[in-house]
Design an enzyme around this catalytic site. Structure first.
Site, PDB file in Angstrom:
ATOM      1  N   GLU A 251       0.873  -1.198   0.067  1.00  0.00           N
ATOM      2  CA  GLU A 251      -0.130  -0.175  -0.003  1.00  0.00           C
ATOM      3  C   GLU A 251       0.932   1.192   0.202  1.00  0.00           C
ATOM      4  O   GLU A 251       1.451   1.590   1.102  1.00  0.00           O
ATOM      5  CB  GLU A 251      -0.821  -0.193   1.180  1.00  0.00           C
ATOM      6  CG  GLU A 251      -1.690  -1.282   1.459  1.00  0.00           C
ATOM      7  CD  GLU A 251      -3.092  -0.771   0.452  1.00  0.00           C
ATOM      8  OE1 GLU A 251      -3.261   0.060  -0.193  1.00  0.00           O
ATOM      9  OE2 GLU A 251      -4.110  -1.827   0.733  1.00  0.00           O
ATOM     10  N   CYS A 285      -2.569   8.904   2.376  1.00  0.00           N
ATOM     11  CA  CYS A 285      -2.075   8.455   0.937  1.00  0.00           C
ATOM     12  C   CYS A 285      -3.167   8.843  -0.090  1.00  0.00           C
ATOM     13  O   CYS A 285      -2.664   8.834  -1.265  1.00  0.00           O
ATOM     14  CB  CYS A 285      -1.569   7.015   1.067  1.00  0.00           C
ATOM     15  SG  CYS A 285      -2.758   5.921   1.960  1.00  0.00           S
TER      16      CYS A 285
END
Ligand code: NAD
Length: 479
Positions: A251, A285
């Site tokens: 990720e 993010c």
């Protein structure tokens, strides 16, 4: 003001405060005061954690899916009961406003409950055989002990998705949580321990990141690596994992386009944009970080964004009026200044903010940059802070081409009242997640993950369990 905890590691069922790796000072990013000393692992403790994870795996794999589900449900209950304390600790060492910390702590219970249910759904299948006397079955098994690495921006959320996913599948796990903001993760692990997870199944360490990851990933005990963090580190850990043939979930960072078409509800788009951009001071993010706005509505959107962002209350996370806290790491303030200066040198206008705030603490103002050049660093480097660069576009093709121009592919946002434009964007954007006319990402029941340099694999959804399972095919003659 809240009190801090005595930071500790958890290995093989034991809380450890004395380690061979020395200690690291943890500081409050809002006022820079010292909160405590974090013990760091050395090689001896890592070997102990590996040994424990191997033994823990045998026990947990043999525990029925029903029992794993019941244990995880108890953890979720404890997290709900303790969410206020978890939130206080997160605000102290990570810096986010207490309201956001509460939401993150409560959401952790939802994630654990989702995985508790999924634990019972690791279905296999029967494949019709070519001969009547052959029985062909496919079974799903836990992949083995997991090494997980989680970052400082969401100390609970990033950790819980890996821990709960691995445990639901029947894996044991060693998690290296963030050294910058360790306390809430320590207390999260305490919930698992207090709910009765057997010794060795869940081990928590802190250390020097590169030393810990190279030690764990190269160990034959570890069968799966799950990392959340920056693209460069993800690539390093991916290469190391490949060398040792370890499965990975990555990720990594994002640089999300936020496209506002001429037919969009501009006020609604600005409200969502400001909320998403400044949540966790932009250290997300999936935060929008490239605002492509149709030329016809550009100025109206910029005015609406400025009006809302300029009203945000920036302050210490424990003050109830605070809407945006400090950046977690001091170095990121200088990084913000440098990105703004570079954008201005490339011709951008500062429409709002652009400077650090306060003498103490890592505060940076909500910042809007107008007419940013694609050559400016902020156009291709993930800002990971409260900077919103705006760009004008004229055609659908331009918006899509610019959105897809980077190697990132995590999240994308679209605002339009045209169903056709919405459907076309969903198909044309090179992104792991697309959210249209609202923010609808990161729920326990939906997959979260990226494409291209933003990584591979998903957390959440049915995919979240999948990440920790292997496939075994069994063919039996004479069945
Ligand atoms: P960084 O690349 O130094 O570290 C990112 C994270 O990875 C940290 O938690 C760190 O402890 C960990 N890490 C670093 N090297 C490691 C290694 N060799 N082995 C294992 N873990 C390692 O960056 P940073 O200064 O902490 O953060 C800045 C950038 O990181 C941001 O601009 C952003 O792009 C990215 N980031 C992304 C996320 C995310 O959720 N995807 C989270 C945090 C940071």
């Amino acid at each position: 003001m809240y009190t801090y905890i005595q930071p500790a590691l958890h290995i093989d069922g034991e809380w450890i405060t004395n380690t061979s790796g020395g200690t690291l000072e943890v500081r409050n990013p809002a006022d820079e005061t010292r909160l405590g000393d974090l013990p760091l692992v050395g090689a001896a403790e890592l070997d102990r954690a590996l040994d424990a994870a191997q033994r823990g795996f045998k026990i947990w794999k043999a525990t029925s899916a029903w029992d794993r589900c019941q244990t995880l449900r108890r953890v979720a209950q404890l997290v709900r009961e303790r969410h206020e304390r978890l939130a206080e600790l997160m605000t102290l060492d990570q810096g986010k406003p207490i309201q956001e910390s509460r939401m993150e702590a409560k959401a952790a219970a939802d994630h654990i409950e989702w995985y508790a249910e999924e634990a019972r759904r690791g279905y296999g299948r029967v494949i019709p055989a070519r001969l009547p006397s052959v029985r062909q079955t496919v079974v799903r098994e836990p992949v083995g002990p997991v090494a997980a690495f989680t970052p400082w921006n969401f100390p609970i959320n990033q950790a819980v998705r890996k821990i709960a996913g691995a445990l639901a599948a029947g894996c044991s796990i060693i998690i290296k949580a963030p050294e910058e903001s360790p306390a809430s993760c320590i207390e999260l692990v305490r919930c698992f321990v207090d709910a009765g997870i057997p010794n060795g199944v869940l081990n928590l360490v802190f250390g020097r990141p590169a030393e810990v990851s190279s030690h764990l990933i190269s160990s034959p005990v570890i069968r799966k690596v799950s990392f959340t963090g920056s693209v460069p580190v993800g690539k390093q850990l991916g290469a190391l994992s490949a060398q040792h043939m370890k499965r990975t979930t990555m990720e990594l960072g994002g640089h999300a386009p936020f496209i506002v078409f001429a037919d969009a509800d501009i006020q609604a788009a600005a409200t969502v944009a400001v909320a998403l951009k400044h949540r966790n001071a932009g250290q997300v993010c999936a935060a929008p970080s490239r605002f492509y706005v149709h030329a016809d509505v550009h100025d109206a959107f910029a005015a609406a964004f400025r009006e809302r962002a300029s009203r945000l209350v920036v302050g210490c996370g424990w003050e109830i009026s605070t809407q945006m806290g400090p950046l977690t790491k001091g170095a990121r303030v200088a990084a913000m200044e440098s990105l703004v200066a570079d954008a201005v040198a490339h011709g951008a206008t500062v429409g709002l903010g652009g400077t650090r705030l306060r003498d103490k603490g890592h505060f940076f103002a909500p910042t809007m940059l107008i007419d940013v050049s694609p050559e400016a660093r902020v156009s291709y480097e993930e800002p990971f802070g409260p900077i919103a660069p705006l760009y004008r576009f004229d055609t659908y093709a331009q918006a899509i081409e610019r959105s897809n121009a980077l190697e990132f592919g995590l999240a994308a946002y679209v605002f339009t009242l045209s169903h056709k434009t919405a459907v076309d964007c969903a198909a044309d954007l090179e992104s792991g997640m697309v959210s249209i006319n609202h923010f609808g990402l990161a729920l326990p029941e939906t997959p979260f993950g990226g494409v291209k340099d933003s990584g591979h694999g998903s957390e959440g959804g049915t995919e979240g369990l999948e990440a920790y399972l292997t496939t075994k095919f069994v063919s039996e003659l004479g069945a």
